[in-house]
Scaffold this active site. Structure first.
Site, PDB file in Angstrom:
ATOM      1  N   HIS A 110       0.915  -1.242   0.029  1.00  0.00           N
ATOM      2  CA  HIS A 110       0.020  -0.035  -0.110  1.00  0.00           C
ATOM      3  C   HIS A 110       0.842   1.296   0.056  1.00  0.00           C
ATOM      4  CE1 HIS A 110      -3.340  -2.423   0.177  1.00  0.00           C
ATOM      5  NE2 HIS A 110      -3.653  -2.473   1.675  1.00  0.00           N
ATOM      6  N   HIS A 158      -9.841   1.834   1.081  1.00  0.00           N
ATOM      7  CA  HIS A 158      -9.708   0.688   2.162  1.00  0.00           C
ATOM      8  C   HIS A 158     -10.471   0.643   3.270  1.00  0.00           C
ATOM      9  CE1 HIS A 158      -7.854  -2.878   3.848  1.00  0.00           C
ATOM     10  NE2 HIS A 158      -6.809  -2.904   3.149  1.00  0.00           N
ATOM     11  N   GLU A 179     -11.596  -3.878  -1.947  1.00  0.00           N
ATOM     12  CA  GLU A 179     -10.815  -2.949  -2.516  1.00  0.00           C
ATOM     13  C   GLU A 179     -10.805  -2.959  -4.280  1.00  0.00           C
ATOM     14  OE1 GLU A 179      -6.845  -3.069  -0.407  1.00  0.00           O
ATOM     15  OE2 GLU A 179      -8.191  -4.615   0.465  1.00  0.00           O
TER      16      GLU A 179
END
Length: 393
Positions: A148, A219, A357
């Site tokens: 991420h 998220h 996601e």
């Protein structure tokens, strides 16, 4: 141009309720034209106690709302703090977990609750990738891999905010060249909007002055029975994917696309999350449950890829997701450990929230057979995802 590409129940009384929430007042609102309920929204989220200084800049609380949905945000991580929709009994239900202070997000053992994720969502193997003959190294923060966006991804920065109307928030962040090892100055704009159709729309745009890689997503961790709704294992899920990307023990894709048929990953028909999660299966072992990218099969709804339909077993709340993205990461809360206390007072216990996601595939820069996430100077990254809420009939 690159394209990667949530019953009107409350009426005017709900709008009045939301406007007054900043005044620490309780308001009676009418639900289903018959039931008057006293709600104290400000007891859950109060900007006077929520706001704080993080990384030397002010983190604030923001709201967007229509007649049928209300969403709270903070500019710390351009993240969703909570999302309220009615359940089958007309009760306002917060279906996105979060904290009642900005510092709660900063200090959480899980850094991604509700956040906008970037520059690159999901994992990059060994924190390395090549572009135009040059190898780039980004921080590893998930075993030996990058997750991420690295150590300080977009979830850990203060975004600029504009609010053109009550229904819309626009977050902007300029990531300088080589921040977290990624090339190019990347200007990112994310627009979150709610509609009168009980829907939240997420629109992402980015430009760069140098060839780079981009894979943006949100998220949010959902529990359609409410933030304090307990296990998500009895939620029913249907995912419009005939294939998924299997992973190794570090959750890096092998590069193959495998059929879901005959596996615990077959959600082409509706199944509860918990129905097969305990089966003996190497992929479930690698993920500790579901933590995999599903390859959307192109089924269309309103001109976008139909992603998934999820139903809360207690609340009757339905979440219907569509997107321009080619994949979706389905995560079943496998690493939740009860170490954090949410705004409702509930803890983040094991598998009490899930994530969906919408995104490009994991480790895309190192997987030539996956859809590319390369963005060049002069191009515009643009993608839309929509999460629509209703009641199961």
């Amino acid at each position: 141009m690159i394209k990667r590409n949530l019953y009107t129940l409350f009426g005017a009384s709900f709008l009045i309720f939301l406007i007054c929430c900043k005044q620490s007042e309780k308001k009676n609102i009418t639900v289903n034209n018959e039931e008057s309920i006293e709600l104290d929204f400000d007891a859950v989220l109060n900007e006077n106690t929520f706001n704080s200084v993080i990384n030397g800049r002010e983190a604030k609380l923001f709201w967007i709302k229509s007649e049928e949905i209300a969403v709270a945000f903070t500019n710390y991580g351009a993240r969703i703090v909570g999302l309220w929709v009615p359940d089958k009994n007309g009760k306002m239900t917060d279906v996105v977990v979060g904290f009642d202070t900005a510092e709660g997000f900063k200090n959480s053992t899980e850094p991604y609750f509700g956040a906008t994720i970037g520059r690159v969502g999901n994992r990059i193997a060994n924190g390395k990738f090549s572009l135009e003959g040059k190898t780039y190294t980004v921080p590893v923060n998930n075993g030996k891999n990058s997750l991420h966006g690295g150590t300080k991804g977009f979830q850990d920065v203060i975004w600029e905010v504009a609010q053109p109307n009550d229904q819309t928030l626009v977050f902007t962040y300029v990531s300088p060249d080589m921040e977290e090892g990624f090339p190019g100055t990347l200007t990112t704009r994310v627009t979150y909007a709610v509609t009168t159709d009980q829907e939240i729309v997420m629109e992402y745009e980015a430009t760069t002055d140098k060839t780079t890689v981009v894979n943006l997503t949100n998220h949010a961790f959902f529990n359609l029975n409410g933030e304090d709704g307990g296990t998500i294992l009895n939620h029913k899920v249907q995912i419009y994917a005939d294939e998924y990307t299997p992973v190794d023990a570090g959750l890096i894709p092998t590069g193959k696309l495998e059929s879901v048929e005959g596996t615990p990953f077959d959600f082409t028909a509706s199944h509860t999350i918990g129905e097969r999660i305990g089966m003996k299966n190497i992929q479930l072992e690698n993920g500790g449950g579901y933590d995999h990218n599903f390859v959307l099969n192109g089924t269309q709804k309103n001109g976008l890829n139909h992603v998934a339909i999820i139903i809360g077993n207690k609340s009757g709340i339905v979440m219907d997701v569509v997107s321009e993205e080619p994949g979706v990461q389905f995560y079943s809360g496998n690493f939740m450990e009860g170490k954090n206390t949410f705004k409702s007072g509930a803890k983040d216990e094991y598998r009490t929230a899930f994530a969906l996601e919408t995104q490009h595939f994991p480790d895309a820069p190192n997987q030539p057979n996956f859809p590319s996430i390369v963005l060049k100077h002069g191009e515009t990254y643009h993608t839309i995802s929509k999460y629509k809420f209703s009641i199961h009939q």
